[in-house]
Enzyme design. Structure first.
Site, short mmCIF file in Angstrom:
data_model
loop_
_atom_site.label_atom_id
_atom_site.label_comp_id
_atom_site.label_asym_id
_atom_site.label_seq_id
_atom_site.Cartn_x
_atom_site.Cartn_y
_atom_site.Cartn_z
N GLU A 1 -41.48 -20.62 -7.25
CA GLU A 1 -42.91 -20.39 -7.51
C GLU A 1 -43.77 -21.25 -6.57
OE1 GLU A 1 -44.17 -20.25 -11.56
OE2 GLU A 1 -42.19 -19.62 -12.29
N HIS B 1 -40.90 -9.52 -9.47
CA HIS B 1 -40.11 -10.25 -10.47
C HIS B 1 -40.34 -9.67 -11.86
CE1 HIS B 1 -38.33 -13.58 -12.73
NE2 HIS B 1 -39.44 -13.64 -13.43
N GLU C 1 -32.25 -12.10 -11.04
CA GLU C 1 -32.49 -10.88 -10.26
C GLU C 1 -31.38 -10.66 -9.23
OE1 GLU C 1 -36.97 -10.65 -9.23
OE2 GLU C 1 -36.56 -12.68 -9.94
N THR D 1 -39.51 -28.96 -15.06
CA THR D 1 -40.12 -28.19 -13.98
C THR D 1 -40.14 -29.13 -12.78
OG1 THR D 1 -41.55 -27.04 -15.55
CG2 THR D 1 -42.22 -26.97 -13.22
N GLN E 1 -33.70 -18.46 -23.62
CA GLN E 1 -34.93 -17.65 -23.51
C GLN E 1 -34.77 -16.30 -24.22
OE1 GLN E 1 -36.02 -16.98 -19.40
NE2 GLN E 1 -37.98 -16.05 -19.89
N ASP F 1 -47.99 -21.68 -16.58
CA ASP F 1 -47.14 -20.88 -15.70
C ASP F 1 -47.54 -19.40 -15.79
OD1 ASP F 1 -45.17 -20.58 -13.78
OD2 ASP F 1 -43.65 -20.08 -15.28
N GLU G 1 -36.53 -20.60 -10.84
CA GLU G 1 -37.57 -19.62 -10.47
C GLU G 1 -38.36 -20.21 -9.31
OE1 GLU G 1 -39.85 -18.47 -13.95
OE2 GLU G 1 -38.28 -17.04 -14.55
N ASP H 1 -39.50 -23.46 -11.73
CA ASP H 1 -39.61 -23.29 -13.18
C ASP H 1 -38.20 -23.01 -13.72
OD1 ASP H 1 -40.36 -22.68 -15.77
OD2 ASP H 1 -40.92 -20.62 -15.28
N LYS I 1 -37.69 -23.31 -21.20
CA LYS I 1 -38.46 -23.72 -20.02
C LYS I 1 -38.92 -25.18 -20.09
CE LYS I 1 -39.39 -19.35 -18.34
NZ LYS I 1 -39.31 -18.90 -16.95
N ARG J 1 -31.68 -18.87 -19.39
CA ARG J 1 -31.86 -17.46 -19.76
C ARG J 1 -31.29 -17.12 -21.12
NH1 ARG J 1 -35.94 -16.54 -16.45
NH2 ARG J 1 -35.38 -16.71 -14.25
MN MN Z 1 -41.92 -18.98 -14.31
#
Ligand code: MN
Length: 428
Positions: A203, A136, A376, A259, A242, A129, A201, A235, A255, A239
């Site tokens: 992607e 971002h 975000e 996925t 993380q 990834d 996320e 993804d 993570k 948080r």
């Molecule tokens: Mn990612």
């Protein structure tokens, strides 16, 4: 990356639903693996609301197209991806001619998509990834380091981490809320439990075609030959887990639980009309190091592709409300091209293999409505998201369904789409 007869917007198609189809007109012909109700998984191409069975089509094709269709009859497409661009191009040309004709055997090759079960298109050996969405990286960096959001390496290195291939799931499979260690800032010690800050996320997924030998880098001018195609990729990110675990080695349990990807490989050939010049770097940014620079890549290595996120909560579903669009962003926000990702990945001697998967990094634009993660959108937790039905969100709740779509349009060409990448959050 050339335009040919397969991109002709006026091509007829035997499958009526392919005409003007939002995702799968005859100009797309993406590759995937499906099982008909009465059979085992095998390779196919999405065409309108149907799927072309490539193993049944093989006898109607000739030469390299027939050979490629035979490779695609396997329950995983790694061998076809290994065969490279020439095999894909031959297959695309053969199928395009077949579907735009009137062979009386055509009805026997086609299955309604709704009757079929989709599978992962490849055995994914490795998943990497990247972090190439600079807005971002800036938005999230600002939450940690307001003075200096981008770390000094960002504009030199296509930053990435090695993800987990075993938990790559096909669109439609629920994603269970993960457990992990989380430590609120005020707490003296962490506790173990279900993530409270589950996020998505948005992607671009990148499928690797032919690989390279260990210790043999891929020059950037040849990187395109190793890129088979693209998909949508979520993804999923916890948080809270993380924030506690990521230093110093990067994401791990935050993570690796899941996925999600869309089922169809939209080939590099299908995307040929939608290539764009890599946007010039802002004044003052360093030039890429020579091993990451290629004139042709700069001239046409970006993708003009609009990606969108929508959210459907269980309350919205119960009330029959449509999913709420949250953001829309063009893949040209990527600071690094996919060729630069491939060249960098292999530059130290790492071997890539057919069917490996990359994520581009979260795609966010500079605009308010172009943010590719909830983190975000809610500004790190300060501004809850208000939904039209009166609900609010900080992070995802159980029953929430996250829906990604993508569409490429250019004047003079038939628009194509990627299908959907969606999944519902299941309780821990
Ligand atoms: Mn990612």
């Amino acid at each position: 990356m050339s335009i040919d007869a397969t991109h002709d917007p006026a091509l007829p198609c035997f499958v009526a639903s392919a005409a003007g189809h939002a995702d799968f007109p005859i100009q797309n012909l993406p590759l995937g693996v499906f099982a008909p109700p009465d059979g085992k998984p095998r390779g196919g191409m999405a065409i309108g609301d149907a799927i072309l069975d490539l193993s049944l089509a093989a006898p109607l094709l000739r030469g390299a197209a027939a050979e490629a269709a035979e490779l695609a009859a396997a329950p995983q497409l790694n061998a076809l991806l290994a065969a490279g661009a020439e095999a894909r191009r031959a297959l695309r040309a053969g199928v395009s001619a077949l579907l735009s004709g009137a062979d009386p055997r055509l009805p026997g090759l086609i299955r309604p998509a709704r009757d079929c079960t989709l599978h992962l298109p490849c055995a994914i050996g490795d998943y990497t990834d990247f972090y190439a969405g600079i807005h971002h990286a800036t938005n999230t960096g600002q939450m940690l380091r307001p003075e200096n959001p981008l770390l000094p390496n960002y504009k030199y290195v296509p930053v990435a981490y090695h993800g987990r291939a075993s938990s790559v799931r096909l669109s439609g499979m629920p994603v269970r809320r993960p457990h992990g260690q989380r430590k609120p800032a005020a707490a003296a010690a962490p506790e173990f439990g279900p993530s409270r800050n589950l996020d998505y996320e948005l992607e671009l997924g990148i499928w690797i075609g032919p690989g390279n030998e260990p210790g043999t880098p891929i020059p950037i001018g040849e990187a395109g030959a190793h890129i088979a195609g693209f998909c949508l990729l979520n993804d999923w990110s916890a948080r809270d887990i993380q924030a506690w675990e990521y230093q110093p080695l990067g994401p791990f349990l935050a993570k690796n639980f899941a996925t999600s990807i869309s089922p169809w490989i939209v080939t590099a050939e299908a995307m040929a009309p939608f290539r764009a010049a890599q946007p010039p770097r802002p004044a003052g940014d360093p030039a890429p190091l020579p091993y990451l620079w290629d004139d042709a890549d700069q001239a046409g290595g970006a993708l003009d592709l609009d990606l969108s996120v929508a959210l459907e909560t269980s309350a919205m579903r119960a009330a029959g409300l449509a999913a709420q669009p949250l953001s829309r962003v063009n893949a040209q926000v990527l600071y690094w091209t996919v060729a630069q990702m491939v060249a960098h990945h292999a530059s130290g001697g790492c071997d890539l293999r057919p069917g490996d998967l990359f994520g581009s990094g979260t795609l966010s634009g500079s605009e308010e409505d172009a943010r590719g993660s909830l983190l975000e959108i809610i500004r790190g937790g300060r501004v809850p998201l208000s939904l039209p039905n009166g609900e609010t969100r900080r992070f995802l709740e159980d029953g929430d369904r996250v829906i990604f779509t993508a569409r490429a349009t250019r004047s003079g060409f038939a628009p194509i789409g990627f299908g959907v990448c969606e999944a519902e959050v299941a309780p821990a």
